[in-house]
Enzyme design. Structure first.
Site, mmCIF file in Angstrom:
data_model
loop_
_atom_site.group_PDB
_atom_site.id
_atom_site.type_symbol
_atom_site.label_atom_id
_atom_site.label_comp_id
_atom_site.label_asym_id
_atom_site.label_seq_id
_atom_site.Cartn_x
_atom_site.Cartn_y
_atom_site.Cartn_z
ATOM 1 N N ASP A 25 0.871 -1.162 0.000
ATOM 2 C CA ASP A 25 0.000 0.000 0.000
ATOM 3 C C ASP A 25 0.921 1.228 0.000
ATOM 4 O O ASP A 25 2.109 1.109 0.310
ATOM 5 C CB ASP A 25 -0.867 -0.040 1.263
ATOM 6 C CG ASP A 25 -1.700 1.193 1.441
ATOM 7 O OD1 ASP A 25 -2.389 1.596 0.488
ATOM 8 O OD2 ASP A 25 -1.665 1.773 2.547
ATOM 9 N N ASP A 29 -0.060 5.094 1.034
ATOM 10 C CA ASP A 29 -0.272 6.042 2.128
ATOM 11 C C ASP A 29 -0.438 5.315 3.455
ATOM 12 O O ASP A 29 -1.338 4.503 3.626
ATOM 13 C CB ASP A 29 -1.503 6.912 1.831
ATOM 14 C CG ASP A 29 -1.355 7.680 0.513
ATOM 15 O OD1 ASP A 29 -0.218 8.036 0.158
ATOM 16 O OD2 ASP A 29 -2.381 7.913 -0.137
ATOM 17 N N CYS A 81 -5.976 2.811 -8.298
ATOM 18 C CA CYS A 81 -7.398 2.878 -8.616
ATOM 19 C C CYS A 81 -7.819 4.329 -8.513
ATOM 20 O O CYS A 81 -7.790 4.903 -7.427
ATOM 21 C CB CYS A 81 -8.216 2.022 -7.660
ATOM 22 S SG CYS A 81 -10.000 2.297 -7.886
#
Length: 184
Positions: A13, A15, A97
């Site tokens: 991931d 953030d 996304c």
């Protein structure tokens, strides 16, 4: 705890995992706002040195807003890659996304980005692990069939994750030790 010995690909991931998160409801929209978390670049460099593929998967819902600027997102990603490179680290692939919530199959907690990466890059999801700081990241990993590591400093509650680590560096050490890597 999961068996990480067969891991060949690490999904990350962005953030809260690689960089400091923006305030709730806010997003990193400019390169100057991106600040790496302590030890994150060195952790990615250790994955690189151990020969593990690193793939960034990040939801960026702000790109679905009418005033969103894809060039600004690209500049933020360039800054991320520059900061990582300054410490000898690199990402092998980046997937994001840009869609609003509940409007696509790629947005985490869905597995779309992970499935696409496996298809496009030609690797087995069963030999992968998803590392992130949220339940959404863990759900995406589980949906794709990967192992999962939740980053939760000092929190023993894994919320269904295969393992919990204080930060990315600790997660990477866990994986590399299981693999018997000299880079652990």
């Amino acid at each position: 705890m999961a068996d990480f010995r067969n891991v060949r690909t690490v999904f990350l991931d962005r953030d809260g995992t690689l960089n400091v998160k923006a305030a709730d409801g806010e997003y990193i929209r400019a390169p100057g706002e991106l600040v790496l978390l302590p030890g994150a670049a060195k952790a990615v460099a250790a994955l690189n040195a151990a020969g593990l593929r690193t793939v960034l998967v990040t939801n960026q819902r702000w790109l679905s807003e009418p005033a969103a600027d894809a060039a600004r997102f690209a500049a933020v990603e360039d800054r991320l890659e520059e900061l990582l490179a300054d410490e000898g680290a690199r990402l092998d692939a980046v997937y994001h996304c840009p869609h609003a919530a509940a409007s696509c199959d790629c947005r985490k907690p869905g597995a779309g980005m992970l499935l696409r990466a496996a298809r496009e890059l030609g690797f087995a999801l069963a030999e992968s692990v998803m590392i992130g700081d949220s339940e959404t990241d863990m759900q995406a990993g589980r949906a794709a069939g990967t192992a999962t590591v939740l980053l939760r400093a000092g929190d023993a509650d894994a919320e269904g994750a295969d393992a919990v680590a204080d930060d990315l560096a600790a997660a990477v050490r866990l994986i590399l030790r299981a693999k018997g890597s000299r880079f652990a």
